[in-house]
Design an enzyme around this catalytic site. Structure first.
Site, short mmCIF file in Angstrom:
data_model
loop_
_atom_site.label_atom_id
_atom_site.label_comp_id
_atom_site.label_asym_id
_atom_site.label_seq_id
_atom_site.Cartn_x
_atom_site.Cartn_y
_atom_site.Cartn_z
N HIS A 188 0.81 -1.21 0.00
CA HIS A 188 0.00 0.00 0.00
C HIS A 188 0.85 1.27 0.00
O HIS A 188 0.38 2.33 -0.40
CB HIS A 188 -1.01 -0.03 1.14
CG HIS A 188 -2.15 -0.93 0.79
ND1 HIS A 188 -2.17 -2.26 1.13
CD2 HIS A 188 -3.26 -0.69 0.06
CE1 HIS A 188 -3.26 -2.80 0.63
NE2 HIS A 188 -3.94 -1.88 -0.01
N ARG A 295 -10.10 4.67 -0.93
CA ARG A 295 -9.70 3.74 0.13
C ARG A 295 -9.95 4.42 1.48
O ARG A 295 -9.07 5.08 2.03
CB ARG A 295 -8.22 3.36 -0.01
CG ARG A 295 -7.91 2.46 -1.20
CD ARG A 295 -6.42 2.12 -1.24
NE ARG A 295 -6.12 0.96 -2.06
CZ ARG A 295 -5.77 1.01 -3.34
NH1 ARG A 295 -5.68 2.16 -3.95
NH2 ARG A 295 -5.50 -0.11 -4.00
N ARG A 331 -15.01 2.78 -0.71
CA ARG A 331 -14.91 1.43 -0.17
C ARG A 331 -14.93 1.52 1.35
O ARG A 331 -14.26 2.36 1.94
CB ARG A 331 -13.60 0.81 -0.63
CG ARG A 331 -13.31 -0.50 0.06
CD ARG A 331 -12.12 -1.18 -0.51
NE ARG A 331 -10.88 -0.62 -0.04
CZ ARG A 331 -9.68 -1.04 -0.46
NH1 ARG A 331 -9.60 -1.95 -1.40
NH2 ARG A 331 -8.58 -0.52 0.02
N GLU A 430 -12.09 -9.92 -5.24
CA GLU A 430 -10.65 -10.03 -5.00
C GLU A 430 -10.26 -11.36 -4.36
O GLU A 430 -9.13 -11.54 -3.92
CB GLU A 430 -10.09 -8.84 -4.22
CG GLU A 430 -10.91 -8.34 -3.08
CD GLU A 430 -10.37 -7.03 -2.47
OE1 GLU A 430 -9.32 -6.52 -2.89
OE2 GLU A 430 -11.03 -6.54 -1.55
N ASN A 453 -4.98 -6.64 -7.14
CA ASN A 453 -3.81 -6.84 -6.26
C ASN A 453 -4.05 -8.05 -5.38
O ASN A 453 -3.23 -8.96 -5.28
CB ASN A 453 -3.57 -5.61 -5.38
CG ASN A 453 -3.57 -4.32 -6.17
OD1 ASN A 453 -3.17 -4.32 -7.32
ND2 ASN A 453 -4.01 -3.23 -5.56
N ASP A 454 -5.21 -8.05 -4.73
CA ASP A 454 -5.52 -9.20 -3.87
C ASP A 454 -5.93 -10.41 -4.68
O ASP A 454 -5.61 -11.54 -4.31
CB ASP A 454 -6.62 -8.82 -2.87
CG ASP A 454 -6.04 -8.10 -1.67
OD1 ASP A 454 -4.98 -8.53 -1.18
OD2 ASP A 454 -6.62 -7.09 -1.24
N CYS A 501 -10.19 -1.96 -10.16
CA CYS A 501 -9.59 -0.86 -9.40
C CYS A 501 -8.24 -1.25 -8.82
O CYS A 501 -7.60 -0.46 -8.14
CB CYS A 501 -10.53 -0.38 -8.30
SG CYS A 501 -10.90 -1.64 -7.08
C1 PEP Z 1 -6.87 -4.69 -4.68
O1 PEP Z 1 -6.72 -5.60 -3.86
O2 PEP Z 1 -6.60 -4.79 -5.88
C2 PEP Z 1 -7.40 -3.38 -4.23
C3 PEP Z 1 -7.75 -2.45 -5.07
O3 PEP Z 1 -7.47 -3.17 -2.88
P1 PEP Z 1 -6.16 -2.92 -1.98
O4 PEP Z 1 -4.99 -2.77 -2.89
O5 PEP Z 1 -6.39 -1.69 -1.19
O6 PEP Z 1 -6.11 -4.16 -1.15
MG MG Z 2 -7.64 -5.45 -1.92
#
Ligand code: PEP
Ligand code: MG
Length: 551
Positions: A188, A295, A331, A430, A453-454, A501
């Site tokens: 992050h 976020r 979110r 995710e 990402n997740d 996203c």
């Molecule tokens: C993700 O997981 O892609 C996402 C947008 O959320 P974060 O990166 O904040 O976990």
């Molecule tokens: Mg995420």
């Protein structure tokens, strides 16, 4: 010249002095002090310093931010010398024979608790002021620099690694770029750097040393190169890239205000990811059509206690109103894993990424969830707010979230508080589980947004925080792309839209694949909007089948 190679995680070439981040020691000891008179003198010196800082801030605010803010700082300066508050500190020193830090901390806690318990709402609100003043005096006692950077000039901030909460508290106006020994492009902190449009390089390892503090450097957040005191040839290479960067920016500017349509006529929504209301000017400057991911947890991370309904409402309302009716997807709280917040007092977990995080915390702590939902719905009266739930794995979770929303709406109805009944509800895709039950989930909500990402982390069983997984952490993996396709088909079957996203949304090499999969929206960092738009206009949407997303 010293050349270093790391991993570029936020694009851009910048130059400036290297400044090593000093992690303040904020632990306050309970041990008795040796010399109480000396501790009293330390308190007095910190008070004078704090009062001076506050009157300088009041003067600055009067010129730049207006009378109201100036008065706030003047009031804080008065609190520093408030007789009862100072008595509280001196009593603690005399009775507990403690250090100056402990006395100030104790006085702050006792005095603010006393104000908070009063009947008069005006006096109750002063409790927050006392907490703020106490923090300032403590910082001065402990030599902690507000904003973390003790330099008049902007710097290239160097560190072993930075937690998201540390990054959030830095004074951004003083940062040209980030360079770290550890870290990963999916953390992050890297995401924050991209959102703020600040070039960043991680994974420099031992080559980055504290003794380089103060030396002049060029960094390239695309290639991951750092050059300390570059020779003539290297300098000219960095400078010509900086020049190209400027030219490209000018070219991109010409695209503002135009529609995002592919060569074969498909229109795509290009939205932005933000972490706070402070990021909205960058969204507007880059012509984002909306906000696809706010976020909200960064509000919690930047705070030392639970942000109140009022504080959250103010932040959400500010963003919704500033976007002037364009969609703002907020979110709900997504903490846990690398986003740790002390005051939540979470149990230590062996595998925090698989633990009680995100929506699991909200469903376990209905009061925390209710406060946020109330703030969100109240803000919906001032713009086009959409609410999105993270880390969903099951249909029952979504139903429970919706019940919590209905309860809040009923409360607001009963109070006569305005909100928008049309507020959309969406979920993040995710986890592999959410992909596999996407058809059922799609029937429950108004939209999907894929957190790649997740999704990559959980699909490929690769920790997104690790910086040594290299090619194993591969967001282009067909399993990830097929997961996107399954979710997109489920969304469209139910007549809802689907976006991305996660950071992959800005990956221009995959744009045509996303279009073929049927992605309707891409939400990226503000600085990625214009390059993405340029690419959309050169693309053809086509279509594809699952099998086409090959290994
Ligand atoms: C993700 O997981 O892609 C996402 C947008 O959320 P974060 O990166 O904040 O976990
Ligand atoms: Mg995420």
């Amino acid at each position: 010249m010293i050349l270093m190679q790391g991993k570029g995680v936020a694009k851009g070439v910048v130059n400036g002095p290297i400044y090593f981040f000093q992690r303040p020691n904020t632990a306050i000891s309970d041990a008795p002090a040796a010399d109480i008179e000396a501790e009293k003198a330390r308190v007095a010196a910190a008070q004078v310093k704090s009062a001076d800082q506050l009157s300088a801030l009041a003067d600055k605010a009067r010129e730049e931010a207006g009378e109201e803010t100036a008065i706030l700082f003047e009031t804080h300066a008065m609190f520093v010398e408030d007789e009862d508050y100072v008595d509280c500190m001196m009593n603690a020193l005399e009775e507990k024979r403690c250090t100056a830090e402990k006395a100030v901390q104790t006085a702050g806690e006792e005095f603010s608790a006393m104000l908070a318990a009063m009947d008069d709402p005006y006096m109750q609100a002063r409790a927050a002021d006392i907490k703020d003043v106490t923090r300032r005096i403590l910082n001065n006692l402990m030599g902690i620099v507000e904003g973390g950077i003790n330099s008049e000039e902007p710097v290239i901030l160097a560190a072993d690694d930075l937690a998201p909460s540390e990054t959030l508290q830095l004074d951004k106006s003083k940062i040209l770029g980030f360079i770290t020994q550890g870290g990963s492009g999916n953390s992050h902190t890297a995401i924050l750097a991209r959102t703020m449009g600040i070039p960043a390089i991680c994974g420099l390892g031992d080559a980055l040393k504290e003794e380089q503090n103060g030396r002049m450097a060029y960094i390239d957040g695309e290639t991951g190169q750092v050059a300390i005191e570059p020779d003539e040839l290297t300098l000219s290479l960095f400078q010509s890239k900086q020049e190209k960067q400027r030219e490209l920016k000018e070219l991109m500017e010409t695209m503002k205000g135009q529609k995002d349509v592919t060569l074969d006529g498909r229109e795509i929504m290009v939205y932005c990811n933000i972490g706070s209301p402070e990021d909205v000017p960058a969204v507007v400057a880059n012509d984002g059509q909306g906000i696809g991911l706010f976020r909200s947890e960064f509000l919690y991370l930047a705070s030392s206690d639970y942000p109140s309904e009022e504080e959250q409402f103010k932040a959400y309302k500010e963003v919704a109103a500033a976007m002037g009716g364009k969609r703002v997807v907020i979110r709900t709280l997504d903490i846990g894993a690398d986003k740790q917040v002390d005051y939540f007092q979470m149990h230590k977990e062996e595998n925090p990424a698989l633990g009680v995080r995100a929506i699991r915390i909200c469903l376990n702590r209905p009061e925390v969830f209710r406060t946020q939902l109330r703030a969100l719905y109240r803000a919906s009266a001032y713009g086009k707010v959409a609410i999105m739930f993270p880390m969903i794995t099951s249909v029952w979770e979504v139903r429970e979230c919706k019940r919590a929303c209905q309860k809040v709406m009923a409360e607001l109805d009963a109070e006569g508080t305005p909100y928008s009944k049309d507020t959309e509800i969406g979920i993040m895709i995710e986890t592999p589980a959410s992909v596999l039950v996407a058809e059922e989930l799609a029937k429950e909500v108004d939209f999907f947004s894929v957190g790649t990402n997740d999704l990559t982390q959980y699909t490929l069983a690769c920790d997104r925080q690790a910086n040594d997984l290299g090619k194993f952490f591969d967001p282009h993996h067909p399993a990830v792309l097929r997961a996107l396709k399954i979710a997109a088909d489920a969304a469209h079957k139910a007549g809802i839209w689907i976006g991305i996203c996660g950071e992959l949304g800005a990956d221009l090499a995959l744009l045509e694949t996303f279009l073929a999969i049927g992605i309707d929206e891409l939400s990226v960092s503000p600085a990625s909007v214009l390059p993405l738009r340029a690419e959309i206009r050169k693309s053809i949407a086509k279509t594809c089948t699952l099998e086409k997303l090959e290994c």
